[in-house]
Each structure stands twice: as structure tokens, then as C-alpha cells.
Design a protein around this motif. Structure first.
Motif, PDB file in Angstrom:
ATOM      1  N   GLY A 129       0.817  -1.211   0.000  1.00  6.19           N
ATOM      2  CA  GLY A 129       0.000   0.000   0.000  1.00  6.19           C
ATOM      3  C   GLY A 129       0.848   1.256   0.000  1.00  6.19           C
ATOM      4  N   GLY A 130       1.973   1.232   0.740  1.00  6.38           N
ATOM      5  CA  GLY A 130       2.883   2.372   0.729  1.00  6.38           C
ATOM      6  C   GLY A 130       3.478   2.603  -0.644  1.00  6.38           C
ATOM      7  N   VAL A 131       3.845   1.516  -1.327  1.00  3.28           N
ATOM      8  CA  VAL A 131       4.385   1.620  -2.685  1.00  3.28           C
ATOM      9  C   VAL A 131       3.333   2.204  -3.630  1.00  3.28           C
ATOM     10  CG1 VAL A 131       5.195   0.280  -4.674  1.00  3.28           C
ATOM     11  CG2 VAL A 131       6.085  -0.208  -2.387  1.00  3.28           C
ATOM     12  N   ILE A 132       2.096   1.715  -3.519  1.00  2.00           N
ATOM     13  CA  ILE A 132       1.023   2.231  -4.376  1.00  2.00           C
ATOM     14  C   ILE A 132       0.810   3.727  -4.121  1.00  2.00           C
ATOM     15  CG2 ILE A 132      -1.459   2.146  -4.845  1.00  2.00           C
ATOM     16  CD1 ILE A 132      -1.330  -0.875  -4.328  1.00  2.00           C
ATOM     17  N   GLY A 133       0.808   4.122  -2.854  1.00  5.95           N
ATOM     18  CA  GLY A 133       0.640   5.530  -2.518  1.00  5.95           C
ATOM     19  C   GLY A 133       1.702   6.398  -3.162  1.00  5.95           C
ATOM     20  N   TYR A 134       2.953   5.930  -3.125  1.00  5.13           N
ATOM     21  CA  TYR A 134       4.037   6.721  -3.705  1.00  5.13           C
ATOM     22  C   TYR A 134       4.074   6.627  -5.226  1.00  5.13           C
ATOM     23  CZ  TYR A 134       5.883   8.196   0.746  1.00  5.13           C
ATOM     24  OH  TYR A 134       6.039   8.805   1.969  1.00  5.13           O
ATOM     25  N   LEU A 135       3.542   5.545  -5.780  1.00  6.20           N
ATOM     26  CA  LEU A 135       3.395   5.494  -7.236  1.00  6.20           C
ATOM     27  C   LEU A 135       2.387   6.543  -7.711  1.00  6.20           C
ATOM     28  CD1 LEU A 135       3.387   1.719  -8.298  1.00  6.20           C
ATOM     29  CD2 LEU A 135       4.902   3.528  -9.154  1.00  6.20           C
ATOM     30  N   VAL A 136       1.264   6.648  -7.011  1.00  9.60           N
ATOM     31  CA  VAL A 136       0.275   7.669  -7.351  1.00  9.60           C
ATOM     32  C   VAL A 136       0.884   9.060  -7.221  1.00  9.60           C
ATOM     33  CG1 VAL A 136      -1.909   8.719  -6.627  1.00  9.60           C
ATOM     34  CG2 VAL A 136      -1.701   6.225  -6.730  1.00  9.60           C
ATOM     35  N   SER A 137       1.658   9.254  -6.153  1.00  6.54           N
ATOM     36  CA  SER A 137       2.335  10.527  -5.941  1.00  6.54           C
ATOM     37  C   SER A 137       3.311  10.824  -7.078  1.00  6.54           C
ATOM     38  CB  SER A 137       3.078  10.477  -4.597  1.00  6.54           C
ATOM     39  OG  SER A 137       3.921  11.588  -4.433  1.00  6.54           O
ATOM     40  N   TYR A 138       4.033   9.816  -7.524  1.00  7.59           N
ATOM     41  CA  TYR A 138       4.973   9.966  -8.637  1.00  7.59           C
ATOM     42  C   TYR A 138       4.235  10.315  -9.925  1.00  7.59           C
ATOM     43  CZ  TYR A 138       7.859   8.243 -12.530  1.00  7.59           C
ATOM     44  OH  TYR A 138       8.519   8.118 -13.723  1.00  7.59           O
ATOM     45  N   TRP A 139       3.148   9.620 -10.195  1.00  9.19           N
ATOM     46  CA  TRP A 139       2.365   9.896 -11.408  1.00  9.19           C
ATOM     47  C   TRP A 139       1.754  11.296 -11.358  1.00  9.19           C
ATOM     48  CZ3 TRP A 139      -0.156   4.489 -10.671  1.00  9.19           C
ATOM     49  CH2 TRP A 139       0.683   3.518 -11.226  1.00  9.19           C
ATOM     50  N   ALA A 140       1.505  11.808 -10.156  1.00  5.59           N
ATOM     51  CA  ALA A 140       0.953  13.153 -10.006  1.00  5.59           C
ATOM     52  C   ALA A 140       2.022  14.233 -10.151  1.00  5.59           C
ATOM     53  CB  ALA A 140       0.260  13.287  -8.655  1.00  5.59           C
TER      54      ALA A 140
ATOM     55  N   GLY B 161       8.075   9.597   4.194  1.00  9.26           N
ATOM     56  CA  GLY B 161       7.187   9.413   5.332  1.00  9.26           C
ATOM     57  C   GLY B 161       6.415   8.112   5.289  1.00  9.26           C
ATOM     58  N   ALA B 162       6.069   7.621   6.467  1.00 12.85           N
ATOM     59  CA  ALA B 162       5.316   6.371   6.582  1.00 12.85           C
ATOM     60  C   ALA B 162       3.829   6.566   6.365  1.00 12.85           C
ATOM     61  CB  ALA B 162       5.547   5.760   7.971  1.00 12.85           C
ATOM     62  N   SER B 163       3.388   7.806   6.126  1.00 15.40           N
ATOM     63  CA  SER B 163       1.948   8.069   6.081  1.00 15.40           C
ATOM     64  C   SER B 163       1.248   7.381   4.917  1.00 15.40           C
ATOM     65  CB  SER B 163       1.683   9.577   6.031  1.00 15.40           C
ATOM     66  OG  SER B 163       2.392  10.188   4.984  1.00 15.40           O
ATOM     67  N   ALA B 164       1.938   7.196   3.773  1.00 18.13           N
ATOM     68  CA  ALA B 164       1.299   6.488   2.657  1.00 18.13           C
ATOM     69  C   ALA B 164       0.981   5.051   3.055  1.00 18.13           C
ATOM     70  CB  ALA B 164       2.189   6.519   1.418  1.00 18.13           C
TER      71      ALA B 164
ATOM     72  N   GLY C 123       3.058  21.327   2.609  1.00 17.99           N
ATOM     73  CA  GLY C 123       4.047  20.274   2.405  1.00 17.99           C
ATOM     74  C   GLY C 123       3.531  18.861   2.574  1.00 17.99           C
ATOM     75  N   ILE C 124       2.242  18.671   2.844  1.00 19.06           N
ATOM     76  CA  ILE C 124       1.669  17.339   3.011  1.00 19.06           C
ATOM     77  C   ILE C 124       1.420  16.729   1.635  1.00 19.06           C
ATOM     78  CG2 ILE C 124      -0.279  16.003   3.904  1.00 19.06           C
ATOM     79  CD1 ILE C 124       1.560  17.144   6.051  1.00 19.06           C
ATOM     80  N   ASN C 125       1.814  15.471   1.471  1.00 22.41           N
ATOM     81  CA  ASN C 125       1.641  14.776   0.191  1.00 22.41           C
ATOM     82  C   ASN C 125       0.261  14.117   0.149  1.00 22.41           C
ATOM     83  OD1 ASN C 125       1.802  13.331  -2.174  1.00 22.41           O
ATOM     84  ND2 ASN C 125       3.660  12.200  -1.630  1.00 22.41           N
ATOM     85  N   ASN C 126      -0.738  14.882  -0.246  1.00 21.27           N
ATOM     86  CA  ASN C 126      -2.100  14.353  -0.294  1.00 21.27           C
ATOM     87  C   ASN C 126      -2.261  13.266  -1.354  1.00 21.27           C
ATOM     88  OD1 ASN C 126      -3.408  16.045   1.752  1.00 21.27           O
ATOM     89  ND2 ASN C 126      -2.939  17.725   0.357  1.00 21.27           N
ATOM     90  N   TRP C 127      -1.473  13.330  -2.420  1.00 20.34           N
ATOM     91  CA  TRP C 127      -1.515  12.279  -3.435  1.00 20.34           C
ATOM     92  C   TRP C 127      -1.066  10.945  -2.835  1.00 20.34           C
ATOM     93  CZ3 TRP C 127      -4.088  12.846  -7.743  1.00 20.34           C
ATOM     94  CH2 TRP C 127      -4.241  14.103  -8.320  1.00 20.34           C
ATOM     95  N   GLY C 128      -0.014  10.984  -2.026  1.00 21.24           N
ATOM     96  CA  GLY C 128       0.452   9.760  -1.372  1.00 21.24           C
ATOM     97  C   GLY C 128      -0.564   9.216  -0.401  1.00 21.24           C
TER      98      GLY C 128
END
Length: 283
Positions: free
Chosen positions: A155-166, A173-176, A220-225
Motif C-alpha cells: 500500500g505504501g508503494v502504491i501511494g508513492y506510485l500515485v504521488s509519482y504519477w501526479a 514518510g510512513a503516512s502512505a 508540504g503534506i503529500n495528499n496524493w500519497g
């Protein structure tokens, strides 16, 4: 110790006391519960939810301390209170922050894993670890510890993939990953239904609203992640199932084992990258 006690063990799946010679656990149906593959020090420890959660927190703290040690006094990553005791951008980059720049410019795809264990300040890691300590035991109770770790990692990887695509340039951060756990519990509450399921869904839904408002207020919060992690957690929860529908099985263990090995490999790459870079700049 009596002979009966020597021939007994806790089932590695349901943790009930059974005979070591049982071909099937009479309680949960696990095959060959006494085999070394299913009953060794590593699987007994890793299959314990408290141990897994403590291990995740410990690794996060260790990586945070290392990022502070190798910082060079450049501007930190956080904003306002989140910047207190903040490692600089340089240390976070070489240890494994993720985003468009690390992945596209430096070909560091493995940072999709390492970024989940890096933090930009003392309050950043404190808030995330408090949230993890609150949500992870609930996920482990309803999904099992192995599925909990898989949801956290994938799930963390998916969150950061979405963030990357955005198009997010740098992020950590561990929040994703934590949002993925929240997403899994959203799916659980909605799928299970009933009084308990509805209560879980309402409580976790409140966390989602809080995260959304927090992301709007704090810069500075990564809402996409965050959003990607929640969606990823829902999808993984749907794919893996929860304990009331499907008990943890060998596939879930192998998947968690793969996630553990991939995480270790990525963190080692990050540490080697930092060691090489720091040494190269001091020569």
C-alpha cells in the motif's frame, strides 16, 4: 518438562496449543503445523503482530537517526513544527526519498520502498509512529499479522506510485503506508457490515476526514500519497481478504516474506548509497 509438554506447540496460524505431530491443526486446519518451515524462530517472531509493529517502528527510528547523523546542515525537509530536528534534503535524497526526481533522474525505483521509512522531523516521525501504533494492531487483529505487513508495504508503494504519477518531486514518510492500513480497515468495515463493521467504518472514516483536513491546512503534506495509500489499502484488503472470510495461509506468508526481503534489500541499497556518497564527498 513432561513428555507431553515437549510434544506440544502453539499453532503458527491460530496460536492454540496442539500436538507437534498433528498433520492438521484441529482448530484452524493449518497443514503440518509442527514443520520447521512453519515453526522456526523467524516465523514465530514475524508472525507475532506486536513484534512486527515494533520492528517497523524500530527501523523507522533507526533510519531517522541515521538521516540526522549524515545531514550537512542544509535546509531541512519539514515546515514549521514539522521541521524540528529535521534532516536535510541531501541526507534524505541519498538514503532513499522518492518522487519524480529520484526515480526519473537517478533511476531509483527502489525508493518507493525506502521513502516509507524516512521522516523530515521529530514531529513528523512521532505523529506517524503514534498513528501506526493505533491502527496496525486493529489491522493485524482483523487480517492477521502477515497480511497487515503486506498491506503496509504494498500500500505504501502504491501511494508513492500515485504521488509519482501526479508529479511530486520529492516525498518521504510512513503516512502512505499507514493510509493503506486505514484503507484496508475501510474495506473491512464496509464489507463486514453489522454493528461492529459499521462502527469500524465510521471510526476509520473519521480518520480519513481528519487526514484530508490536515492536508489542506498544513503545507508540504503529500495528499496524493495519502489518497493513493488509502485506495491501495482498499484494493489489497479486497484481494487478500480478512480473517472472517479467509484465514491466513501459506500464500499470505510468502507474500509477507517477499515484502520483508524487498524492504530489507531497498533499505540496504539506501544505506550503501549514503555510505558511498558521504565517503566520496569527504575524500
Amino acid at each position: 518438562m513432561t513428555e507431553t509438554e515437549r510434544r506440544s506447540l502453539l499453532c503458527p496460524n491460530c496460536h492454540r496449543l496442539i500436538s507437534r505431530d498433528e498433520p492438521l491443526c484441529p482448530y484452524c486446519g493449518t497443514k503440518r503445523p509442527g514443520s520447521w518451515l512453519k515453526n522456526n524462530p523467524f516465523t514465530r517472531a514475524a508472525g507475532n503482530a506486536d513484534w512486527l509493529i515494533s520492528a517497523i517502528i524500530t527501523v523507522n527510528v533507526i533510519m531517522y537517526v541515521i538521516s540526522l547523523v549524515i545531514s550537512r546542515g542544509l535546509p531541512g525537509h519539514g515546515y514549521g513544527l514539522l521541521s524540528a530536528l529535521s534532516p536535510d534534503e541531501y541526507s534524505l535524497l541519498i538514503l532513499g526519498s522518492t518522487g519524480v526526481v529520484p526515480i526519473d533522474r537517478y533511476d531509483r525505483l527502489w525508493t518507493l520502498l525506502t521513502a516509507n521509512y524516512l521522516h523530515g522531523g521529530i514531529f513528523h516521525i512521532l505523529f506517524n509512529m503514534m498513528a501506526l501504533r493505533q491502527i496496525a494492531p486493529l489491522v493485524a487483529r482483523e487480517y492477521g499479522p502477515w497480511r497487515m505487513f503486506s498491506i503496509y508495504t504494498i500500500g505504501g508503494v502504491i501511494g508513492y506510485l500515485v504521488s509519482y504519477w501526479a508529479g511530486v518531486g520529492y516525498t518521504i514518510g510512513a503516512s502512505a503506508a499507514i493510509c493503506a492500513l486505514i484503507g484496508a480497515m475501510l474495506y473491512y468495515g464496509k464489507s463486514r457490515g453489522g454493528v461492529y463493521g459499521q462502527a469500524v467504518f465510521r471510526e476509520v472514516g473519521g480518520w480519513v476526514v481528519g487526514l484530508f483536513l490536515f492536508g489542506l491546512i498544513v503545507p508540504g503534506i503529500n495528499n496524493w500519497g495519502h489518497g493513493g495509500g488509502i485506495v491501495g489499502g482498499v484494493l489489497i484488503g479486497l484481494a487478500l481478504g480478512y480473517s472472517e472470510k479467509r484465514r491466513e495461509n501459506l500464500f499470505h506468508r510468502f507474500l509477507a516474506g517477499f515484502c520483508i526481503l524487498a524492504t530489507i534489500a531497498a533499505l540496504v541499497l539506501g544505506l550503501l548509497s549514503a555510505f558511498y556518497t558521504v565517503n566520496a564527498t569527504t575524500l
